[in-house]
Design a protein around this motif. Sequence first.
Motif, PDB file in Angstrom:
ATOM      1  N   GLU A 291       0.830  -1.214   0.037  1.00  0.00           N
ATOM      2  CA  GLU A 291       0.007   0.001   0.048  1.00  0.00           C
ATOM      3  C   GLU A 291       1.036   1.060   0.044  1.00  0.00           C
ATOM      4  OE1 GLU A 291      -3.545  -1.570   2.606  1.00  0.00           O
ATOM      5  OE2 GLU A 291      -3.004   0.433   3.270  1.00  0.00           O
ATOM      6  N   ILE A 292       1.947   1.190   0.815  1.00  0.00           N
ATOM      7  CA  ILE A 292       2.787   2.268   0.770  1.00  0.00           C
ATOM      8  C   ILE A 292       3.440   2.603  -0.423  1.00  0.00           C
ATOM      9  CG2 ILE A 292       4.899   3.170   2.014  1.00  0.00           C
ATOM     10  CD1 ILE A 292       3.755   1.654   4.675  1.00  0.00           C
ATOM     11  N   ALA A 293       3.928   1.654  -0.960  1.00  0.00           N
ATOM     12  CA  ALA A 293       4.641   1.628  -2.378  1.00  0.00           C
ATOM     13  C   ALA A 293       3.550   2.180  -3.519  1.00  0.00           C
ATOM     14  CB  ALA A 293       4.775  -0.043  -2.966  1.00  0.00           C
ATOM     15  N   VAL A 294       2.283   1.659  -3.334  1.00  0.00           N
ATOM     16  CA  VAL A 294       1.204   2.469  -4.289  1.00  0.00           C
ATOM     17  C   VAL A 294       1.190   3.983  -3.951  1.00  0.00           C
ATOM     18  CG1 VAL A 294      -1.229   2.382  -4.703  1.00  0.00           C
ATOM     19  CG2 VAL A 294       0.098   0.284  -4.260  1.00  0.00           C
ATOM     20  N   MET A 295       1.201   4.270  -2.734  1.00  0.00           N
ATOM     21  CA  MET A 295       0.998   5.874  -2.187  1.00  0.00           C
ATOM     22  C   MET A 295       2.112   6.572  -2.752  1.00  0.00           C
ATOM     23  SD  MET A 295      -0.755   5.426   1.766  1.00  0.00           S
ATOM     24  CE  MET A 295      -0.561   7.297   1.957  1.00  0.00           C
ATOM     25  N   LYS A 296       3.433   5.861  -2.813  1.00  0.00           N
ATOM     26  CA  LYS A 296       4.339   6.590  -3.465  1.00  0.00           C
ATOM     27  C   LYS A 296       4.493   6.711  -4.879  1.00  0.00           C
ATOM     28  CE  LYS A 296       8.434   5.352  -1.704  1.00  0.00           C
ATOM     29  NZ  LYS A 296       9.685   4.356  -1.151  1.00  0.00           N
ATOM     30  N   THR A 297       3.821   5.767  -5.548  1.00  0.00           N
ATOM     31  CA  THR A 297       3.237   5.634  -6.945  1.00  0.00           C
ATOM     32  C   THR A 297       2.525   6.922  -7.259  1.00  0.00           C
ATOM     33  OG1 THR A 297       3.874   3.570  -7.103  1.00  0.00           O
ATOM     34  CG2 THR A 297       2.916   4.485  -8.880  1.00  0.00           C
ATOM     35  N   LEU A 298       1.653   7.248  -6.208  1.00  0.00           N
ATOM     36  CA  LEU A 298       0.656   8.120  -6.533  1.00  0.00           C
ATOM     37  C   LEU A 298       1.279   9.718  -6.277  1.00  0.00           C
ATOM     38  CD1 LEU A 298      -2.422   6.789  -4.811  1.00  0.00           C
ATOM     39  CD2 LEU A 298      -1.884   6.987  -7.230  1.00  0.00           C
ATOM     40  N   GLY A 299       2.354   9.564  -5.948  1.00  0.00           N
ATOM     41  CA  GLY A 299       3.166  10.985  -5.574  1.00  0.00           C
ATOM     42  C   GLY A 299       3.771  11.254  -4.284  1.00  0.00           C
ATOM     43  N   PHE A 300       3.057  10.489  -3.131  1.00  0.00           N
ATOM     44  CA  PHE A 300       3.555  10.824  -1.803  1.00  0.00           C
ATOM     45  C   PHE A 300       5.110  10.559  -1.707  1.00  0.00           C
ATOM     46  CE2 PHE A 300      -0.852  10.077  -1.440  1.00  0.00           C
ATOM     47  CZ  PHE A 300      -1.379  10.773  -0.338  1.00  0.00           C
ATOM     48  N   THR A 301       5.881  11.508  -1.041  1.00  0.00           N
ATOM     49  CA  THR A 301       7.058  11.459  -0.797  1.00  0.00           C
ATOM     50  C   THR A 301       7.592  10.574   0.203  1.00  0.00           C
ATOM     51  OG1 THR A 301       7.109  13.157   0.779  1.00  0.00           O
ATOM     52  CG2 THR A 301       7.491  13.969  -1.802  1.00  0.00           C
ATOM     53  N   PRO A 302       8.633   9.876   0.429  1.00  0.00           N
ATOM     54  CA  PRO A 302       9.088   9.116   1.562  1.00  0.00           C
ATOM     55  C   PRO A 302       8.801   9.858   2.755  1.00  0.00           C
ATOM     56  CG  PRO A 302      10.720   8.713  -0.004  1.00  0.00           C
ATOM     57  CD  PRO A 302       9.792  10.039  -0.535  1.00  0.00           C
ATOM     58  N   GLY A 303       9.014  11.071   3.082  1.00  0.00           N
ATOM     59  CA  GLY A 303       8.953  12.034   4.146  1.00  0.00           C
ATOM     60  C   GLY A 303       7.447  12.156   4.424  1.00  0.00           C
ATOM     61  N   LYS A 304       6.723  12.335   3.647  1.00  0.00           N
ATOM     62  CA  LYS A 304       5.199  12.299   3.725  1.00  0.00           C
ATOM     63  C   LYS A 304       4.445  11.052   4.126  1.00  0.00           C
ATOM     64  CE  LYS A 304       2.487  15.392   2.037  1.00  0.00           C
ATOM     65  NZ  LYS A 304       2.085  16.576   2.629  1.00  0.00           N
ATOM     66  N   VAL A 305       5.213  10.145   3.661  1.00  0.00           N
ATOM     67  CA  VAL A 305       4.533   8.703   4.021  1.00  0.00           C
ATOM     68  C   VAL A 305       5.061   8.459   5.579  1.00  0.00           C
ATOM     69  CG1 VAL A 305       4.913   6.233   3.793  1.00  0.00           C
ATOM     70  CG2 VAL A 305       4.521   7.562   1.806  1.00  0.00           C
ATOM     71  N   LEU A 306       6.107   8.990   5.658  1.00  0.00           N
ATOM     72  CA  LEU A 306       6.583   8.657   6.905  1.00  0.00           C
ATOM     73  C   LEU A 306       5.870   9.392   7.988  1.00  0.00           C
ATOM     74  CD1 LEU A 306       8.979   7.062   8.453  1.00  0.00           C
ATOM     75  CD2 LEU A 306      10.479   9.180   8.458  1.00  0.00           C
ATOM     76  N   THR A 307       5.585  10.518   7.636  1.00  0.00           N
ATOM     77  CA  THR A 307       4.889  11.645   8.829  1.00  0.00           C
ATOM     78  C   THR A 307       3.632  10.883   9.039  1.00  0.00           C
ATOM     79  OG1 THR A 307       6.154  13.277   7.488  1.00  0.00           O
ATOM     80  CG2 THR A 307       4.115  13.967   8.921  1.00  0.00           C
ATOM     81  N   LEU A 308       3.033  10.350   7.982  1.00  0.00           N
ATOM     82  CA  LEU A 308       1.471   9.813   8.199  1.00  0.00           C
ATOM     83  C   LEU A 308       1.608   8.600   9.200  1.00  0.00           C
ATOM     84  CD1 LEU A 308       0.194  10.037   4.575  1.00  0.00           C
ATOM     85  CD2 LEU A 308      -0.687  11.169   6.707  1.00  0.00           C
ATOM     86  N   LEU A 309       2.528   7.838   8.759  1.00  0.00           N
ATOM     87  CA  LEU A 309       2.517   6.647   9.674  1.00  0.00           C
ATOM     88  C   LEU A 309       2.956   7.043  11.104  1.00  0.00           C
ATOM     89  CD1 LEU A 309       4.662   4.399   7.186  1.00  0.00           C
ATOM     90  CD2 LEU A 309       2.354   4.103   7.741  1.00  0.00           C
TER      91      LEU A 309
ATOM     92  N   SER B  83      12.356  12.793  -3.847  1.00  0.00           N
ATOM     93  CA  SER B  83      11.383  13.755  -3.424  1.00  0.00           C
ATOM     94  C   SER B  83      10.715  14.425  -4.508  1.00  0.00           C
ATOM     95  CB  SER B  83      11.634  14.578  -2.382  1.00  0.00           C
ATOM     96  OG  SER B  83      11.818  13.808  -1.157  1.00  0.00           O
ATOM     97  N   GLU B  84      11.797  14.669  -5.336  1.00  0.00           N
ATOM     98  CA  GLU B  84      11.054  15.591  -6.717  1.00  0.00           C
ATOM     99  C   GLU B  84      10.588  14.639  -7.536  1.00  0.00           C
ATOM    100  OE1 GLU B  84      15.053  18.823  -7.052  1.00  0.00           O
ATOM    101  OE2 GLU B  84      15.096  16.842  -7.877  1.00  0.00           O
ATOM    102  N   LEU B  85      10.903  13.333  -7.834  1.00  0.00           N
ATOM    103  CA  LEU B  85      10.349  12.513  -8.625  1.00  0.00           C
ATOM    104  C   LEU B  85       8.902  12.319  -8.043  1.00  0.00           C
ATOM    105  CD1 LEU B  85      11.547  10.968 -10.885  1.00  0.00           C
ATOM    106  CD2 LEU B  85      12.356   9.240  -9.676  1.00  0.00           C
ATOM    107  N   ALA B  86       8.865  12.090  -6.715  1.00  0.00           N
ATOM    108  CA  ALA B  86       7.342  11.910  -6.033  1.00  0.00           C
ATOM    109  C   ALA B  86       6.492  12.797  -6.431  1.00  0.00           C
ATOM    110  CB  ALA B  86       7.529  11.567  -4.657  1.00  0.00           C
TER     111      ALA B  86
END
Lengths: 391, 238
Positions: A291-309, B83-86
Amino acid sequence: MALRYLPFLRRNLLRNRRRSFLTLFSLAASIFLVVVLEGLLRHLDDMPRADGSEKRLIVRNAQNFKDPIPASFGGKIHQIPGVQGVCALFLYWGIYKDLKPEYFFPKMALDAERLRENYPETRIVDPETGAERPALFDQFVADRRGASAGINLYRKYGWKIGDRIVFRGMGLPDVEVTLRSCYDGPERSSFYFHRAYLEELMGNPGAVTFFNVICENAEDLPSVASSIDALFANSQAPTVTETEKAFQGQWVQMLGNVRFLLRAIGLACGFAMLCVSANTLAMTARERASEIAVMKTLGFTPGKVLTLLLSEVAVLCAIASAIGSGGAVAMFLFPGPWHDMGGGFLLGMRIPPDLAIAALPLGIFVGWASALWPFLRVAHAPIASTIRRTG
Amino acid sequence: MSDALVQIRSLEKTYTRGSGRDAQAVHVLQGLSLQVHKGDFVALMGPSGSGKTTLLNLIAGIDRPTAGELMVDGLDITRLSESELARWRASSVGFIFQLYNLIPVLTAAENVELPLLLTKLGKRERREHVQTALSVVGLADRMGHYPRQLSGGQEQRVAIARAIVTDPLLLLADEPTGDLDKASGEEILELLSRLNREFGKTILMVTHDPHAAERAKRLVRLEKGVLVSDDVKAPASR
């Protein structure tokens, strides 16, 4: 902006209700234990002192707390300027009914007529109604084999005025006394009887465990304490005179290295809490990798994902901390059987507000500490290989 | 070619399989060059292991090439940070997976709304966008349904709505009918054709299915990481 993620957080927190509840419960229980243990440590550091305690000193044997000192010291202490009154006490080691923790309470033989003067904060009351009955005190003083007990003991053992109480002495004579009086006050779980009666049973050794000295002014305490110790420095039983608070600290030390034990238990609880949440959160991270990989595909940055988690973890831990800490506060706010545990040491114990509040960031910190590594890994995992592996 | 949306030159992708002495390099893409124009509907075909999905992932910016040039709408995406890519993916790419990959705890509308949470749109605007996207895929009446309450075909349509809701430059679909029965697959292919035809969406679709490939305007075949054919079909044959 953060508000838009709230429904998302709520849904994820409730996605596996049983797991969320069990995690919440285990965290809350650990927080509860940590708060109670830390509260207990603070309570032992600063046990509530009654009105008048600021004017009281305790004189004991300098060599050993349990070694007696001559009762004749009392008269000499009374003559020191600044001393208002002296009450001699003998700590009686005896068994009530059975050698079980539920039958343990402090028993002291003292100069009964001095009790009210040295402890002005105590009220003489009817054990059933709690209403003041000063006349009972006179009955206690008048009866050489009379006793006065704290109202908690009356309630705990179902005693009534006039009951006969028997103690089997531990290396001391057995004692049989009659309840004549009941007292209430900041301290309500001790048992007092006449020292003169015990002296007689023991063959008049003229020994006391300590003196309770009440001074005319609180400011006099240091000079009076110095004078007392100087007076007996070269006697057969040199003394140590200290404030009531310092004396209570000696009692705590008598329990052994309680402080270390409590801290160790607290740390063990904290560690267990860390392990439980780390295990659960690692499992969660693994399950949601796709799911997290899907969210990153949609454009969520790793930082945003980490913040949400980490926000999810923070909410869960904050709720658990509030429950655990709130439970601990409530437990000591309302009367209950735990107040009588520990031989009266828990009397008046409260969880300090700053400790209760500190549990909140503590819980969140533990949650984050256990979540950071698995969530960091999953937030930075390569998208393509994660989806390929789990898809 | 001024209207080339995707421009690929000498693209290489090499994976390392195993570790230490047993490490083995696997060359998935070997010097591949390709151009995709705005409004194209390209079907990528080839046997398993030919590099189709890897190519799609590279264009989507969810994997990085070992060498070569990959420009999308004039931007060299190989030089962007993670991040830019995202952020670029959020605005420029809509991705459709074979297994739909909807978030199970969110409703259809919430799944579609997910990429919009990254935009500056307000709640009402987001709701309007979601309604529009779900209407396009014919699921306006299923907004409050959870993925488990939808059929496979409906789930894939929700996934398509999620892919188009931000109005991206490029739609990338990795075997979008691979997990569906024939009728549902047909619906999805029709939907993709319509998005290309009526809305001018540029689509790259990986497929094993020759029938699915028939819907595309252009058929690109890969074998062992190399482009072996690139056929533009005559309008009549579509």
